[in-house]
Scaffold this active site. Sequence first.
Site, PDB file in Angstrom:
ATOM      1  CG  LEU A 105      -1.764   1.255   1.433  1.00  0.00           C
ATOM      2  CD1 LEU A 105      -2.735   1.475   0.272  1.00  0.00           C
ATOM      3  CD2 LEU A 105      -2.528   1.185   2.760  1.00  0.00           C
TER       4      LEU A 105
ATOM      5  N   GLY B  35       6.343   9.418  -0.626  1.00  0.00           N
ATOM      6  CA  GLY B  35       5.638  10.688  -0.631  1.00  0.00           C
ATOM      7  C   GLY B  35       4.196  10.634  -0.177  1.00  0.00           C
TER       8      GLY B  35
ATOM      9  CD1 TRP C  98       7.588   3.861   3.500  1.00  0.00           C
ATOM     10  CD2 TRP C  98       9.663   3.213   4.005  1.00  0.00           C
ATOM     11  NE1 TRP C  98       8.395   4.965   3.434  1.00  0.00           N
ATOM     12  CE2 TRP C  98       9.684   4.600   3.738  1.00  0.00           C
ATOM     13  CE3 TRP C  98      10.856   2.568   4.328  1.00  0.00           C
ATOM     14  CZ2 TRP C  98      10.833   5.359   3.797  1.00  0.00           C
ATOM     15  CZ3 TRP C  98      12.008   3.342   4.382  1.00  0.00           C
ATOM     16  CH2 TRP C  98      11.991   4.705   4.129  1.00  0.00           C
TER      17      TRP C  98
ATOM     18  N   GLY D 140      -4.195  -6.306  10.114  1.00  0.00           N
ATOM     19  CA  GLY D 140      -2.811  -5.941  10.374  1.00  0.00           C
ATOM     20  C   GLY D 140      -2.651  -5.152  11.651  1.00  0.00           C
TER      21      GLY D 140
ATOM     22  NE  ARG E  60      24.529  -2.952  37.317  1.00  0.00           N
ATOM     23  CZ  ARG E  60      25.734  -2.789  36.790  1.00  0.00           C
ATOM     24  NH1 ARG E  60      26.442  -3.861  36.466  1.00  0.00           N
ATOM     25  NH2 ARG E  60      26.217  -1.603  36.565  1.00  0.00           N
TER      26      ARG E  60
ATOM     27  N   GLY F 283      20.412   0.962  32.322  1.00  0.00           N
ATOM     28  CA  GLY F 283      21.513   1.917  32.287  1.00  0.00           C
ATOM     29  C   GLY F 283      22.310   1.818  30.998  1.00  0.00           C
TER      30      GLY F 283
ATOM     31  CD  GLU G 161      -0.281  -2.435   9.280  1.00  0.00           C
ATOM     32  OE1 GLU G 161      -1.233  -1.964   8.655  1.00  0.00           O
ATOM     33  OE2 GLU G 161       0.624  -3.067   8.712  1.00  0.00           O
ATOM     34  N   GLY G 162      -1.408   2.582  10.896  1.00  0.00           N
ATOM     35  CA  GLY G 162      -2.124   3.709  11.467  1.00  0.00           C
ATOM     36  C   GLY G 162      -1.313   4.354  12.568  1.00  0.00           C
TER      37      GLY G 162
END
Length: 387
Positions: A132, A136, A163, A245, A271, A343, A367-368
């Site tokens: 789709l 531009g 894309w 989608g 950690r 971090g 998808e929007g």
Amino acid sequence: MTTPIAAPPAPPSGALPTIDRASARAFAEEFITPVADVYDRAGAVPEEIQERIGERGLWAPFLPTRHGGRDLDMVTLGAVHEEMGRACSSVRSLLTVHTMLAWALMRWGSAEQIERWAPDVATGRVRGAFCLSEPGAGSDAAGIGTNVRPHKGGWLLNGRKKWITGGSRADLYLVFARNESSIVALLVPRTAPGVGVTPIDDMLGTRASLIAEIDFTDVELGPDALLGPSSFASGMVLSGTLDLGRYSVACGSVGIIQACLEACAHYTTHRTVGGSRLRDLALIRAKLSDMVTDVRAARLLCERAGELKDAEDPATLMATWVAKYFASTAAARHSSEAVQVHGANGMSTDYPVARLYRDAKVMEIIEGSNEIQRITIADEAFREVAQ
């Protein structure tokens, strides 16, 4: 914090493997999660893992069994896509666009088109992509410049799409083009003369999802390339294929939040700072509690959208908009927090949260975009008040 999921039982000899959340989690844990960062750095999901996805029946399990699918319901499909998103958003993205083509084929394809394509689409022997977006114009259907006209009893296609997730690998493209009076949907084989594929590398997120630019130069197609009535394609873009989608992206965003939660719970347990574990700090616990709350809320929103899809209730459209907006914004927020919790380590490739952070940003756009979603959701609120 890992959500407990029972291991799937072994299927009887010769039986098809079960497809549900547990089996999807087990598959992802064995074949995808350990190497997701490798895929990300390489910029591609290997063919081998795509074939394994086909062996597991995960490409289009919602298709009817008579066409090679598994009759999977939409709620379970959402759970599968969540688990794939938890493991690797690039893999989930490939499943998304293939799902969109497969669903459109089954919903609007002729008997001849379904017989020709559905069995191979169901198994992944033929892999699909959704075309789709254009340079531009993005995914604005009103701005489509790709054109098609009658030619020798069939169609002549010219234009460019950009894309396109999975475009570098797909065998069959679902292409939206403008004719003299409307927007039409076409099934275009990659092997058709005049189809050119240019991979797009170094994306911010979903870097392994095989994104490409697709050029169509005097591509001659037969009359059977047209999918559905020519006057109905624009409606399909807005309310059908894109809705599915959007649902997949929403579920995948839930997976990202879950992955961030698990990564932070593990990291802060091991950690220490000043002799104390990070998990014992109040601010760290606050961050994780927000992740727990939002992942459960987002999952429920997705499940509700899936239930409405299974019931064929038109309310699923708005439910999916809401689920996608909430889940994608929460994924972006919590992936940022996950990097913060880690971090400097969070900015390295040694931990998955950097990839999750980049992938989550993509979820707010595809998808929007979130801006479009907010407008659409607000419009629904005004319609409800006006009734």
